[in-house]
Design a protein around this motif. Sequence first.
Motif, mmCIF file in Angstrom:
data_model
loop_
_atom_site.group_PDB
_atom_site.id
_atom_site.type_symbol
_atom_site.label_atom_id
_atom_site.label_comp_id
_atom_site.label_asym_id
_atom_site.label_seq_id
_atom_site.Cartn_x
_atom_site.Cartn_y
_atom_site.Cartn_z
ATOM 1 N N ALA A 220 45.153 43.694 34.218
ATOM 2 C CA ALA A 220 46.186 42.662 34.092
ATOM 3 C C ALA A 220 46.906 42.801 32.758
ATOM 4 O O ALA A 220 48.133 42.715 32.681
ATOM 5 N N ARG A 221 46.110 43.019 31.687
ATOM 6 C CA ARG A 221 46.716 43.183 30.368
ATOM 7 C C ARG A 221 47.579 44.442 30.319
ATOM 8 O O ARG A 221 48.662 44.447 29.742
ATOM 9 N N THR B 18 49.545 36.969 47.317
ATOM 10 C CA THR B 18 49.388 36.056 46.192
ATOM 11 C C THR B 18 49.900 36.709 44.914
ATOM 12 O O THR B 18 50.274 37.873 44.900
ATOM 13 N N PHE B 19 49.896 35.918 43.831
ATOM 14 C CA PHE B 19 50.275 36.471 42.543
ATOM 15 C C PHE B 19 49.313 37.608 42.189
ATOM 16 O O PHE B 19 48.118 37.522 42.470
ATOM 17 N N PRO B 20 49.804 38.682 41.525
ATOM 18 C CA PRO B 20 48.990 39.890 41.311
ATOM 19 C C PRO B 20 47.672 39.634 40.599
ATOM 20 O O PRO B 20 46.700 40.318 40.858
ATOM 21 N N TYR B 21 47.621 38.675 39.660
ATOM 22 C CA TYR B 21 46.416 38.507 38.863
ATOM 23 C C TYR B 21 45.875 37.080 38.944
ATOM 24 O O TYR B 21 45.358 36.549 37.985
ATOM 25 N N SER B 22 46.003 36.474 40.071
ATOM 26 C CA SER B 22 45.453 35.138 40.298
ATOM 27 C C SER B 22 44.016 35.260 40.782
ATOM 28 O O SER B 22 43.510 36.341 41.051
ATOM 29 N N GLU B 23 43.344 34.109 40.902
ATOM 30 C CA GLU B 23 41.989 34.088 41.446
ATOM 31 C C GLU B 23 41.977 34.630 42.869
ATOM 32 O O GLU B 23 41.049 35.308 43.285
ATOM 33 N N GLU B 24 43.055 34.299 43.614
ATOM 34 C CA GLU B 24 43.145 34.808 44.992
ATOM 35 C C GLU B 24 43.216 36.331 44.999
ATOM 36 O O GLU B 24 42.604 36.995 45.854
ATOM 37 N N ALA C 289 52.797 28.549 39.184
ATOM 38 C CA ALA C 289 53.622 29.141 38.134
ATOM 39 C C ALA C 289 52.807 29.944 37.137
ATOM 40 O O ALA C 289 53.297 30.921 36.574
ATOM 41 N N HIS C 290 51.574 29.488 36.884
ATOM 42 C CA HIS C 290 50.799 30.130 35.825
ATOM 43 C C HIS C 290 49.601 30.927 36.334
ATOM 44 O O HIS C 290 48.801 31.406 35.546
ATOM 45 N N ALA C 291 49.473 31.090 37.635
ATOM 46 C CA ALA C 291 48.308 31.790 38.175
ATOM 47 C C ALA C 291 48.221 33.226 37.681
ATOM 48 O O ALA C 291 47.142 33.757 37.480
ATOM 49 N N ALA C 292 49.379 33.866 37.485
ATOM 50 C CA ALA C 292 49.407 35.282 37.122
ATOM 51 C C ALA C 292 48.884 35.553 35.729
ATOM 52 O O ALA C 292 48.366 36.625 35.462
ATOM 53 N N MET D 3 43.183 34.830 33.159
ATOM 54 C CA MET D 3 43.185 35.437 31.838
ATOM 55 C C MET D 3 42.400 34.626 30.830
ATOM 56 O O MET D 3 41.611 35.163 30.057
ATOM 57 N N LYS D 4 42.581 33.305 30.811
ATOM 58 C CA LYS D 4 41.879 32.471 29.839
ATOM 59 C C LYS D 4 40.373 32.510 30.073
ATOM 60 O O LYS D 4 39.590 32.440 29.140
ATOM 61 N N GLN D 5 39.996 32.626 31.322
ATOM 62 C CA GLN D 5 38.579 32.572 31.655
ATOM 63 C C GLN D 5 37.854 33.866 31.298
ATOM 64 O O GLN D 5 36.716 33.846 30.857
ATOM 65 N N PHE D 6 38.493 35.000 31.493
ATOM 66 C CA PHE D 6 37.793 36.279 31.345
ATOM 67 C C PHE D 6 38.351 37.197 30.250
ATOM 68 O O PHE D 6 37.815 38.274 30.035
ATOM 69 N N LEU D 7 39.423 36.821 29.562
ATOM 70 C CA LEU D 7 40.065 37.714 28.611
ATOM 71 C C LEU D 7 39.126 38.124 27.484
ATOM 72 O O LEU D 7 39.020 39.295 27.143
ATOM 73 N N ARG D 8 38.448 37.172 26.894
ATOM 74 C CA ARG D 8 37.552 37.507 25.790
ATOM 75 C C ARG D 8 36.385 38.371 26.270
ATOM 76 O O ARG D 8 35.977 39.314 25.592
ATOM 77 N N ASP D 9 35.855 38.050 27.442
ATOM 78 C CA ASP D 9 34.760 38.852 27.989
ATOM 79 C C ASP D 9 35.197 40.293 28.173
ATOM 80 O O ASP D 9 34.454 41.233 27.869
#
Length: 589
Positions: free
Chosen positions: A518-519, A383-389, A561-564, A569-575
């Motif tokens: 990921a960042r 899967t994409f490197p930083y997806s939920e999968e 296309a945007h999983a990575a 990222m949007k869900q956990f970036l601020r945390d």
Amino acid sequence: MEALHRKIQHLFHECPLVLLTTPSYKCDGCGKDCSGLTFRCGECYFQICLECALLPTVESGGHTKIQHFFHGHPLIFSEKKATDEAYCYECGECCRGNAYGCSKCNFFLHKSCAQLPQEIQNPFHPEHPLTLLNMASQKSETVKCNLCLKACSYFAFCCKKCSFIVDVECASLKPTVKYQGHNHLLTVVENIHGELQCDACYSSCRGSSAFRCMECNFDLHLICGPLPCTIKHKCHVDPLTLKDFYVEDEDEDDEFYCDACEERRDPRLCVYYCAQGCPMVCDVKCVISEVVASLRGERGDVELRTVGRHMTSKVFSKDLEVKEMERNETEKVALAEKVKVIPKSLDDIVDSLDTTEQIELNDIATAIQNRGKASLECKDQGTFPYSEEAFTQFMDRLDSAILNDDIPDFVSEHDEEFVTVGDYFVSRTLVPTFQNLFDKYGDVSAKSTLSPKLKSIIFCFLCSVIHRMRTTKVVDITEGILQEWWACLKFVQLAGFRIQFIIDHLKRVIRAHFVLQARKYTDHTSVEKNQEIEQISKDIKELTSKLEATKEQQEHDKSLAHAATASLMKQFLRDASVMKWKPAAHGLL
């Protein structure tokens, strides 16, 4: 010239001196090469010139002139300027202001250095008295102060019966700080010059201030030990309060500054800040003089706190210190009267298990290995490197980690003196963590049917994980560290301990670590990799244009296309940004 006696008793030497004629000799009083008449000791071969022999005796109570035990000639009191180039024979520093000196021999002493006693009793070496010696004149290899490990180039207090040495500055120190979980008072040393390892974070103490226990060789960085909860420093009008970490803007987390020196500071370290609403944040090193003064008892009663561990302590005055020593002796006697045998190490507890307990421990280990094998069967699906999968697969890798036969290093680091706390044996270093755990969550082993010995082993693993989480910032965590923590907690949970609250907390830490990686991956991607990603994006766009037949298919392609970068990222970036500079155990205890 006054009449010379054939035999004299002189202040320079304890034996009688006899008048003789010598072709050439070196005067043991002034150090000059002389010839002719001399006063010599027939037993010790000590000899002085006539000029030194005729020096008047100076009473020790004099103010303008003294007789110091390190110099044969009287020392005259005078005021020295920086341009006089007079250097103190004791400390090597330039003599400015009031000083005693012998201009004939170019021998000078600061007033304070001249008043040093010839012999002292020291709390770090109570067995023998210590004598003030000039280390430069000693025909031996370089010696170091036992407390600060600095090479002693000038004066030092030495034990004539053994090798104990303290320099003049350290000789004035004394143990003043009570540290929770440690039997003895700790001494604050402002600068460690040699190799010492901190017993909290296990890194070197060289070049930093530290707490030392000379009795059992226990050492802590200053910021790893108890610090004053509040201080008053000249850099700010209001009192400054200790804070574990201070991040002014959690969205811009790369640059933080100390308001005292206006230089960049490490957001991982504790600070002193103004709690009155002023934007004043100071590095500990910028207010270290006031911190050390408080820890040495110069500010009276001071409340202390250990950063990240909620351990309270106190500074002991002389009277309190005596009472504390008496209380410790009473506790030692009471402990000695107990019949219960306390193990010396974790291995001792394991060796003392009976057959039933050994079977129960082996059953837990077998259950962990079976779970690890089951998780290992879940392989990466590309899967994409930083997806939920990808995050799910990352958790599968953690679940596949198992404890080997050997005890993890961060657990064996606490394999030291054990004490009894209630029904359990607890490593002395882990006692504060054990008590904090009980204070907030109660006995998490209450529903376990294991014996107290087995529970003691499990608690050692659990408290070791929490202790390490307290001393490790989220930004410093690696996948290997997470695997060890996760495997230990699985071991504890399978033993019947109620620790779901720790499991849930660690999951948040794991997500934060995953997003930070990921960042990091995004920020450090090379130009070639960026080009490759751009090409993949073009290919995905082409694929998307071909699959616009249905809305369902469009949503599917958009997810690919945007999983990575978007979904996770949007869900956990601020945390992750909030947790980045905090200890992994922040908010747990």
